[in-house]
Write a protein that holds these residues in place. Structure first.
Motif, PDB file in Angstrom:
ATOM      1  N   TYR A  63       0.838  -1.191   0.000  1.00  0.00           N
ATOM      2  CA  TYR A  63       0.000   0.000   0.000  1.00  0.00           C
ATOM      3  C   TYR A  63       0.880   1.250   0.000  1.00  0.00           C
ATOM      4  N   LEU A  64       0.356   2.288  -0.620  1.00  0.00           N
ATOM      5  CA  LEU A  64       1.098   3.537  -0.769  1.00  0.00           C
ATOM      6  C   LEU A  64       1.311   4.193   0.590  1.00  0.00           C
ATOM      7  N   LYS A  65       2.529   4.625   0.841  1.00  0.00           N
ATOM      8  CA  LYS A  65       2.853   5.435   2.008  1.00  0.00           C
ATOM      9  C   LYS A  65       3.339   6.797   1.527  1.00  0.00           C
ATOM     10  N   TYR A  66       3.143   7.799   2.339  1.00  0.00           N
ATOM     11  CA  TYR A  66       3.371   9.175   1.915  1.00  0.00           C
ATOM     12  C   TYR A  66       4.602   9.779   2.592  1.00  0.00           C
ATOM     13  N   ASP A  67       5.364  10.535   1.810  1.00  0.00           N
ATOM     14  CA  ASP A  67       6.496  11.277   2.373  1.00  0.00           C
ATOM     15  C   ASP A  67       6.026  12.451   3.208  1.00  0.00           C
ATOM     16  N   ARG A  68       4.953  13.080   2.759  1.00  0.00           N
ATOM     17  CA  ARG A  68       4.432  14.262   3.435  1.00  0.00           C
ATOM     18  C   ARG A  68       2.903  14.204   3.422  1.00  0.00           C
ATOM     19  N   ILE A  69       2.306  14.645   4.534  1.00  0.00           N
ATOM     20  CA  ILE A  69       0.842  14.703   4.627  1.00  0.00           C
ATOM     21  C   ILE A  69       0.460  16.028   5.267  1.00  0.00           C
ATOM     22  N   LEU A  70      -0.521  16.690   4.663  1.00  0.00           N
ATOM     23  CA  LEU A  70      -1.103  17.896   5.250  1.00  0.00           C
ATOM     24  C   LEU A  70      -2.489  17.545   5.778  1.00  0.00           C
ATOM     25  N   ALA A  71      -2.696  17.777   7.070  1.00  0.00           N
ATOM     26  CA  ALA A  71      -4.006  17.583   7.696  1.00  0.00           C
ATOM     27  C   ALA A  71      -4.502  18.941   8.183  1.00  0.00           C
ATOM     28  N   ASP A  72      -5.055  19.707   7.273  1.00  0.00           N
ATOM     29  CA  ASP A  72      -5.650  21.003   7.606  1.00  0.00           C
ATOM     30  C   ASP A  72      -7.116  20.728   7.910  1.00  0.00           C
ATOM     31  N   VAL A  73      -7.378  20.366   9.147  1.00  0.00           N
ATOM     32  CA  VAL A  73      -8.616  19.680   9.502  1.00  0.00           C
ATOM     33  C   VAL A  73      -9.787  20.648   9.674  1.00  0.00           C
ATOM     34  N   PRO A  74     -11.031  20.130   9.603  1.00  0.00           N
ATOM     35  CA  PRO A  74     -12.207  20.949   9.945  1.00  0.00           C
ATOM     36  C   PRO A  74     -12.070  21.465  11.370  1.00  0.00           C
ATOM     37  N   CYS A  75     -12.456  22.699  11.578  1.00  0.00           N
ATOM     38  CA  CYS A  75     -12.303  23.276  12.912  1.00  0.00           C
ATOM     39  C   CYS A  75     -13.404  24.295  13.159  1.00  0.00           C
ATOM     40  N   SER A  76     -13.466  24.813  14.381  1.00  0.00           N
ATOM     41  CA  SER A  76     -14.478  25.811  14.722  1.00  0.00           C
ATOM     42  C   SER A  76     -14.218  27.116  14.008  1.00  0.00           C
ATOM     43  N   GLY A  77     -12.971  27.369  13.607  1.00  0.00           N
ATOM     44  CA  GLY A  77     -12.657  28.539  12.798  1.00  0.00           C
ATOM     45  C   GLY A  77     -12.732  29.852  13.542  1.00  0.00           C
ATOM     46  N   ASP A  78     -12.520  29.852  14.874  1.00  0.00           N
ATOM     47  CA  ASP A  78     -12.644  31.131  15.570  1.00  0.00           C
ATOM     48  C   ASP A  78     -11.490  32.086  15.249  1.00  0.00           C
ATOM     49  N   GLY A  79     -10.428  31.571  14.643  1.00  0.00           N
ATOM     50  CA  GLY A  79      -9.357  32.451  14.195  1.00  0.00           C
ATOM     51  C   GLY A  79      -9.712  33.230  12.944  1.00  0.00           C
ATOM     52  N   THR A  80     -10.860  32.899  12.317  1.00  0.00           N
ATOM     53  CA  THR A  80     -11.289  33.591  11.094  1.00  0.00           C
ATOM     54  C   THR A  80     -12.292  34.700  11.379  1.00  0.00           C
ATOM     55  N   ALA A  81     -12.421  35.101  12.633  1.00  0.00           N
ATOM     56  CA  ALA A  81     -13.462  36.063  13.006  1.00  0.00           C
ATOM     57  C   ALA A  81     -13.309  37.407  12.292  1.00  0.00           C
ATOM     58  N   ARG A  82     -12.120  37.710  11.760  1.00  0.00           N
ATOM     59  CA  ARG A  82     -11.918  38.980  11.054  1.00  0.00           C
ATOM     60  C   ARG A  82     -12.634  38.989   9.699  1.00  0.00           C
ATOM     61  N   LYS A  83     -12.791  37.821   9.097  1.00  0.00           N
ATOM     62  CA  LYS A  83     -13.476  37.772   7.800  1.00  0.00           C
ATOM     63  C   LYS A  83     -14.816  37.039   7.886  1.00  0.00           C
ATOM     64  N   ASN A  84     -14.962  36.170   8.868  1.00  0.00           N
ATOM     65  CA  ASN A  84     -16.207  35.417   9.042  1.00  0.00           C
ATOM     66  C   ASN A  84     -16.910  35.953  10.280  1.00  0.00           C
ATOM     67  N   VAL A  85     -17.668  37.032  10.095  1.00  0.00           N
ATOM     68  CA  VAL A  85     -18.259  37.713  11.244  1.00  0.00           C
ATOM     69  C   VAL A  85     -19.312  36.868  11.936  1.00  0.00           C
ATOM     70  N   ASN A  86     -19.754  35.805  11.282  1.00  0.00           N
ATOM     71  CA  ASN A  86     -20.721  34.909  11.910  1.00  0.00           C
ATOM     72  C   ASN A  86     -20.167  34.286  13.190  1.00  0.00           C
ATOM     73  N   VAL A  87     -18.840  34.193  13.281  1.00  0.00           N
ATOM     74  CA  VAL A  87     -18.207  33.622  14.473  1.00  0.00           C
ATOM     75  C   VAL A  87     -18.611  34.396  15.721  1.00  0.00           C
ATOM     76  N   ASN A 118     -12.831  15.067  18.500  1.00  0.00           N
ATOM     77  CA  ASN A 118     -12.785  13.654  18.134  1.00  0.00           C
ATOM     78  C   ASN A 118     -12.510  13.460  16.647  1.00  0.00           C
ATOM     79  N   LEU A 119     -13.214  14.210  15.803  1.00  0.00           N
ATOM     80  CA  LEU A 119     -13.009  14.106  14.359  1.00  0.00           C
ATOM     81  C   LEU A 119     -11.588  14.505  13.986  1.00  0.00           C
ATOM     82  N   GLN A 120     -11.116  15.579  14.569  1.00  0.00           N
ATOM     83  CA  GLN A 120      -9.756  16.044  14.270  1.00  0.00           C
ATOM     84  C   GLN A 120      -8.724  14.989  14.655  1.00  0.00           C
TER      85      GLN A 120
END
Length: 856
Positions: free
Chosen positions: A278-302, A316-318
């Motif tokens: 099975y394929l194994k990876y040299d590099r993996i990016l896990a930019d996971v789903p999150c609450s996104g509270d760091g985006t409050a400057r552009k996502n005012v819904n936060v 748990n999902l992360q």
């Protein structure tokens, strides 16, 4: 850590209370986006009291978080092209913008972001009312849109550009982007995988050594042997991802659609009778789903929807996504975990839990990246933090509780069960969300300070978290019983149902006790809308909605009380690292598959549920052979990487080209249920004209793939040395090439007069004096009486703007004009016929109305 609690240090603490208004899971905002109040006192209190920053710096951070985010963009593509387009931008647009003044003050012009090298990342803080008022900004906007469409610029948030840099990708590496949509990070990774491939291919085609500096693997005749697999669980978001990466025209790219937490193992071909690899990876990016509270400057819904249970619901999902990534990573490989959240429950707690469950720092270590991107201003990760939860009894005020340890939570919960049994805490709180316990030795301690925190005030960005993990050894996970938490298990309770809370009652905050470390004067009164308190808020990129639902019912990996057996390939065999070499597999640490845990079995769906089919053509396909012969393509150019996208494998309209490893993976896995939704660069398109029988190869070169093929071509190469001639080809479609040999296409027309009907390579070498800042190659079709650049209208406009500063070009289309004239003539004749018919009918009507005179 298979069992036991993971309580941190800290004593008991009193609850504090906050006021809130009624609200629900839906968007209850009534004011326009720009007028949304950027206040949420529960949100503010958590980050103020949680020990993230000292009081003065917290005020700076919070003030910045409440302001608008600057616009930012990145120059993309090969480094040579990116630098050339950057220079055009600097020399043509920056002087005009810097000359603008508003209310007696110079405006803020775009400026490079110092955290990134080579001035390839820029941001602009200019107010929108200024941008709308002055012409230099309008001109710059047209340039930005045109270059974004053509793939030379990516409009992307600054913090979003950070994770790929820390992956340290080299050409030739196999990379997985687990949660890739909308695709801006995938584009960065693709660029890194290809490196300076074009220059090396040219060297290889000229029989020179392609490896100039030994950096990366260019053993495929100068081509990068690497591959990027970009994945997203949602089909629509994966479609956005395809749109983003297609602009880059990279053949070493596959887009898939799978739940990242259970991403399937990709099978590699092995000799018959051998064990599966099975394929194994040299590099993996896990930019996971999150609450996104760091985006409050552009996502005012936060500001209206933030609750402490957002992070608890996603932890748990992360963790499952991160663990699956570590399973698929090679030994010695690197994984970057990132979120646009500032919440440690989604960040450091996930990292600590994953390392513990993998066997500790001897198996997986946090990499010290303090010397990487040295100009990036950052803060270290947290080793201690607090966990916030809210509870409510119907008809009473909602109470906010701050816990410093698992033991504190258990004691508080037990107390309320006796004194106030109707009050319920989140069932997403378990040992893994708290700081890890003190390690027996420094060597065994998880150095969470090596994580990277980027706060908004540090360089005027959003909030972001990055952790770089390196896999040192094989990892195994034993089955952990699924229980609510340790306290419930001791009491023999088995319920794991989520408690739905929709009521919102106004409350006052009660100052924290000894565990909070703050006085009552430091605690602001809290008001907030309490929305679906037990449900996680969708992330910055609602990336894994179906996975979020699955997370609610799937056992978790946690430091003691909840866990799962990952449904993946070979946990006892998980580290059978395989590196494909020329389509085969090179095994590393190979072990037989255990009876207890076997590879994930995909249903052989044969792509029935997919939009695309991927069928590779045989290497001796006669049509492909005739096309390549027509253009004089070297025999060294691979013949077995062409494919079509129809179930029957027929040459109907388009022929695509992919890398060798992409072909290997798709051919081996397409009937195993893998959901491939994109792969390949369009190389040839069927060209149908009246003189079809007189064309040796009725296929035209496509702009997307022409640069891949051109270094290997010997025939049908037209050289352009004059910017005036190129301008005429761009501004005029189908300029005439009369049979008598006269034309006004200068050196291009002379060469075309000696060329048969069919497609050609239009080659333009870099020449600053001639006005060519970088080399170009474009498809040019030689018609019987004319020529035409096979470039769509948007790309024409982008080139005209880039090279000739033509902002609103009037592109002449002789064929369209002739067609319009013919249509007008047809309509005129048709209208004339109608008038004649109508005139005859009128005469008949007149006769009918005239009395008949009969002679006696």
């Amino acid at each position: 850590m298979a069992g036991g609690s993971r309580g941190g240090r800290g004593g008991k603490g009193k609850a504090f209370r906050g006021k809130g208004n009624k609200g629900g899971g839906r968007d209850v905002r009534t004011e326009p986006w720009g007028e949304t109040t950027r206040e949420n006192e529960l949100f503010e209190s958590y980050y103020k009291l949680g020990g993230f920053l000292d009081e003065e710096e917290f005020r700076k951070m919070w003030a910045t978080l409440a302001t608008n985010l600057p616009n930012s963009f990145r120059f993309t593509g090969t480094k040579a092209d990116a630098l050339a387009v950057r220079e055009i931008f600097k020399q043509r647009y920056i002087p005009g913008i810097t000359a603008v003044t508003f209310e007696g003050q110079p405006v803020n012009a775009p400026e490079p972001v110092q955290a990134f090298p080579d001035e390839l990342v820029w941001h602009m803080k200019t107010d929108k009312k200024v941008i709308r008022r002055f012409a230099p900004f309008a001109e710059f906007q047209k340039f930005l849109v045109a270059e974004t469409t053509s793939g030379n610029i990516s409009r992307q948030e600054v913090v979003s550009m950070i994770p790929p840099h820390f992956l340290d990708v080299k050409p030739g590496m196999v990379v997985l982007d687990m949660c890739a949509a909308p695709g801006s990070k995938s584009a960065q990774l693709a660029e890194m995988i290809h490196g300076d491939e074009e220059e090396r291919v040219k060297r290889a085609a000229n029989n020179q050594a392609p490896s100039i500096d030994g950096e990366g693997d260019y053993s495929d005749d100068g081509r990068s042997t690497g591959l990027l697999i970009a994945n997203d669980t949602d089909y629509k978001r994966a479609g956005m991802l395809v749109h983003q990466v297609k602009r880059l025209n990279f053949p070493n790219l596959i887009v898939t659609q799978h739940d990242a937490a259970i991403f399937p193992s990709i099978e590699l071909p092995v000799p018959e009778g051998s064990k599966k690899q099975y394929l194994k990876y040299d590099r993996i990016l896990a930019d996971v789903p999150c609450s996104g509270d760091g985006t409050a400057r552009k996502n005012v819904n936060v500001w209206q929807k933030w609750t402490p249970r957002d992070g608890l619901g996603l932890h748990n999902l992360q963790l499952r996504i991160l663990f699956r990534g570590l399973q698929m990573l090679k030994k010695g490989g690197r994984l970057v975990y990132s979120t646009c959240s500032m919440n440690p429950i989604e960040n450091e707690a996930v990292i600590a839990s994953a390392i513990e469950n993998c066997g500790g720092v001897s198996k997986v270590q946090l990499v010290d990246c303090s010397d990487h991107l040295p100009n990036l201003i950052r803060k270290p990760g947290l080793n201690t933090w607090k966990v916030l939860d809210t509870t409510q009894v119907p008809g009473e005020e909602k109470t906010a509780h701050m816990f410093t340890s698992w033991e504190t939570f258990l004691n508080t919960k037990e107390k309320y069960e006796k004194e106030d049994p109707d009050r319920h805490f989140s069932n997403k709180i378990y040992p893994g969300v708290f700081p890890p316990p003190i390690a027996p030795s420094e060597e065994e301690r998880i150095p969470l300070e090596r994580c990277i925190r980027v706060y908004p005030h540090l360089q005027d960005t959003g909030g972001f978290f990055v952790a770089v993990l390196e896999k040192l050894s094989d990892i195994k996970v034993t089955q952990i019983r699924n229980s609510y938490n340790a306290a419930e298990e001791l009491k023999g309770k088995a319920s794991t149902e989520e408690i739905e809370i929709d009521l919102e009652i106004e409350q006052d905050i009660e100052p924290g006790g000894p565990s909070s470390g703050v006085s009552s004067s430091q605690v602001p009164p809290l008001k907030r809308k309490l929305d679906d308190i037990d449900e996680p808020l969708p992330s910055k990129k609602a990336k894994n909605e179906s996975a979020n639902e699955q997370a609610e019912s799937t056992p978790t990996i946690a430091g003691g009380s909840e866990g799962f057996i990952p449904p993946v390939d070979e946990l006892s065999q998980a580290e059978k690292s395989t590196t494909p070499v020329n389509g085969a597999a090179k095994s590393e640490d190979s072990k037989p598959t255990s009876d207890a845990v076997r590879p994930t079995k995909l249903k052989p769906e044969a792509q029935n549920n997919n939009k695309e089919y991927f069928e590779y053509l045989p290497s001796d396909d006669p049509t492909v052979d005739s096309i390549l012969s027509f253009f004089g393509i070297s025999s060294r150019f691979p013949r077995d990487r062409f494919m079509v996208k129809n179930k029957q494998g027929l040459l109907l309209n388009k022929i695509y080209y992919t890398s060798e490893l992409a072909r290997t993976i798709i051919s081996q896995n397409k009937d195993r249920g893998m959901r491939f939704i994109h792969c390949g660069v369009v190389m040839f398109v069927a060209h149908k004209i009246k003189a079809q029988d007189h064309i040796k190869a009725p296929w035209r070169l496509q702009n997307e793939g022409i640069r891949i093929l051109e270094p290997w071509a010997k025939n049908r190469i037209i050289t352009c040395k004059s910017s005036n001639t190129l301008y005429k080809l761009l501004i005029e479609m189908f300029p005439k090439l009369p049979k008598d040999g006269s034309h006004n296409l200068a050196e291009i027309g002379d060469q075309l007069n000696e060329t048969d009907i069919g497609c050609c390579f239009l080659r333009i070498e870099q020449d600053d004096e001639a006005g060519f800042p970088f080399p170009m190659v474009l498809p040019l079709w030689r018609h019987p009486g004319s020529a035409n650049l096979m470039v769509d209208k948007d790309d024409r406009k982008a080139i005209l703007l880039r090279l000739f500063n033509e902002a609103n070009p009037n592109i002449i289309n002789h064929v369209a004009e002739q067609a319009k004239a013919a249509e007008d003539a047809r309509k005129e004749v048709e209208n004339g016929d109608k008038e004649a018919v109508n005139g005859g009918n009128d005469a008949e009507d007149a006769d009918a109305d005239t009395p008949m005179v009969v002679d006696a």
